[in-house]
Structure formats: C-alpha cells, structure tokens
Design a protein around this motif. Sequence first.
Motif, short mmCIF file in Angstrom:
data_model
loop_
_atom_site.label_atom_id
_atom_site.label_comp_id
_atom_site.label_asym_id
_atom_site.label_seq_id
_atom_site.Cartn_x
_atom_site.Cartn_y
_atom_site.Cartn_z
N ILE A 189 0.81 -1.21 0.00
CA ILE A 189 0.00 0.00 0.00
C ILE A 189 0.85 1.27 0.00
CG2 ILE A 189 -0.20 0.19 2.50
CD1 ILE A 189 -3.15 0.98 2.03
N GLY A 190 2.10 1.18 0.41
CA GLY A 190 2.96 2.36 0.48
C GLY A 190 3.02 3.15 -0.81
N PRO A 230 -3.61 -10.33 6.13
CA PRO A 230 -2.22 -10.35 6.58
C PRO A 230 -1.60 -8.96 6.61
CG PRO A 230 -2.58 -11.91 4.78
CD PRO A 230 -3.82 -11.09 4.91
N ILE A 231 -0.59 -8.83 7.46
CA ILE A 231 0.22 -7.63 7.54
C ILE A 231 1.45 -7.88 6.67
CG2 ILE A 231 1.55 -6.13 9.08
CD1 ILE A 231 -1.51 -6.21 9.64
N LEU A 232 1.84 -6.87 5.92
CA LEU A 232 3.01 -6.97 5.06
C LEU A 232 4.17 -6.23 5.71
CD1 LEU A 232 4.01 -7.96 2.24
CD2 LEU A 232 3.43 -5.68 1.39
N ALA A 233 5.29 -6.90 5.88
CA ALA A 233 6.52 -6.29 6.40
C ALA A 233 7.48 -6.14 5.23
CB ALA A 233 7.14 -7.18 7.47
N VAL A 234 7.82 -4.88 4.92
CA VAL A 234 8.71 -4.56 3.79
C VAL A 234 9.91 -3.82 4.35
CG1 VAL A 234 8.94 -3.27 1.62
CG2 VAL A 234 6.75 -4.36 2.20
N CYS A 270 4.55 -11.72 4.83
CA CYS A 270 3.15 -11.56 5.19
C CYS A 270 2.90 -12.41 6.42
CB CYS A 270 2.24 -12.04 4.07
SG CYS A 270 1.69 -10.75 2.97
N MET A 271 2.22 -11.83 7.40
CA MET A 271 1.87 -12.57 8.61
C MET A 271 0.67 -11.90 9.26
SD MET A 271 5.02 -11.41 11.19
CE MET A 271 6.08 -12.62 10.51
N THR A 272 0.05 -12.59 10.17
CA THR A 272 -1.09 -12.00 10.87
C THR A 272 -0.60 -10.86 11.77
OG1 THR A 272 -0.92 -13.45 12.79
CG2 THR A 272 -2.30 -14.23 10.93
N SER A 276 -1.20 -3.01 6.08
CA SER A 276 -2.25 -3.98 5.82
C SER A 276 -2.22 -4.34 4.34
CB SER A 276 -3.59 -3.36 6.17
OG SER A 276 -4.64 -4.17 5.70
N THR A 277 -2.63 -5.53 4.04
CA THR A 277 -2.79 -5.91 2.63
C THR A 277 -4.20 -5.59 2.15
OG1 THR A 277 -3.33 -8.19 3.25
CG2 THR A 277 -1.02 -7.71 2.70
N SER A 278 -5.08 -5.16 3.05
CA SER A 278 -6.45 -4.84 2.63
C SER A 278 -6.94 -3.48 3.11
CB SER A 278 -7.42 -5.92 3.11
OG SER A 278 -7.50 -5.91 4.52
N ALA A 279 -6.54 -3.04 4.28
CA ALA A 279 -6.97 -1.74 4.81
C ALA A 279 -5.95 -0.69 4.39
CB ALA A 279 -7.11 -1.79 6.33
N ALA A 280 -6.25 0.56 4.68
CA ALA A 280 -5.45 1.66 4.15
C ALA A 280 -4.58 2.31 5.22
CB ALA A 280 -6.38 2.70 3.52
#
Length: 165
Positions: A55-56, A103-107, A117-119, A141-145
């Motif tokens: 999302i970044g 899932p949460i994305l860690a970049v 990706c992990m919870t 988030s992979t779905s929220a903003a």
Amino acid sequence: MSGNRDELLARRRALQLRQQRDAQRNRIARELAALDQAGASYELIWPDAVNAIWIGQRFPQMGSRIDWSAVPDVSVQRWHDGQDREQLCRQLLRHYAAEETAPILAVWGDAETPALCMTAAECARHCAILLDADFELWLSSTSAAWLMEWQAEGVVYAGRLPPQS
C-alpha cells in the motif's frame, strides 16, 4: 535442434531465478531462522511481487519517500531503545490492526529483500525480529489503508491513506 536450445535456455533461466531467489533469501536468513525457531507463521513474498500488494505506493510521495506531511492524522512518535520500540510497535498494531483479518506486510528498506506476510498477532509477537532486520521497515495492511514507517533515527510515522478525491 531448436527444441534442445529452447530447453537449455529454459533451464538456464530457471537456474538464474533460483540463484536470484537464494541471494534474496540470504539477505534475511538470520531473521527467517529466528522466526522459524520461534515457530512463527509467515509467507515469504519475493521482491518482484511486493509492489502488487504494498500500500505504500498509494501514499503521497516526495521523491522516493512517503510524504507524511500530506497524510491526514499522521502519528509521529519516537522511541529510545529496543524495548520502547517493541512496545510502541505492539501499541500501533493494536490501534491500526485491531480488526485486521488480512495479513500484515513487512517490507524492508532494500528493494532486493523479500517481504513477509503474517497476521497482526504474529507481527506483534515477533516485532523485535522484524524491526532488527534493517534500518527501515514498513508495516502495512494488505487490505486496509494504513501504513507504518519505522526509521533508523528512532522515529515511526503511522497513518491511514488519505481519502480519494
């Protein structure tokens, strides 16, 4: 003859891709080993697939950085040591990802490093490993903003994507 050549070229491309993936995975081998040892559940996302879900890139940009001054209700917080940082990470995850099921994305700050990706619960449980991996870390988030940007200078920016006009 052409069939042999095509087959050899395909095998060569597959070998090159495998070598590239091995090199990319080695960038975070220590962190992956620590997560595995801790029993963490995660999915490795190869660098070429990150842009499709990160999302970044939808946040306002200034050069190659996120322009946090253009993000409404941005939160800017400082930490002083690793314990502060971990506590702040868990607090921000509770705030932004409380209802999160995606899932949460860690970049990390290097475009050649795989993402994870992990919870949200896994992310909170293993935030020290994630934060220690690189000077910069983005959690989103992979779905929220929403997005968090952890910087080496002891600062974290967090905010939600501005509404579309």
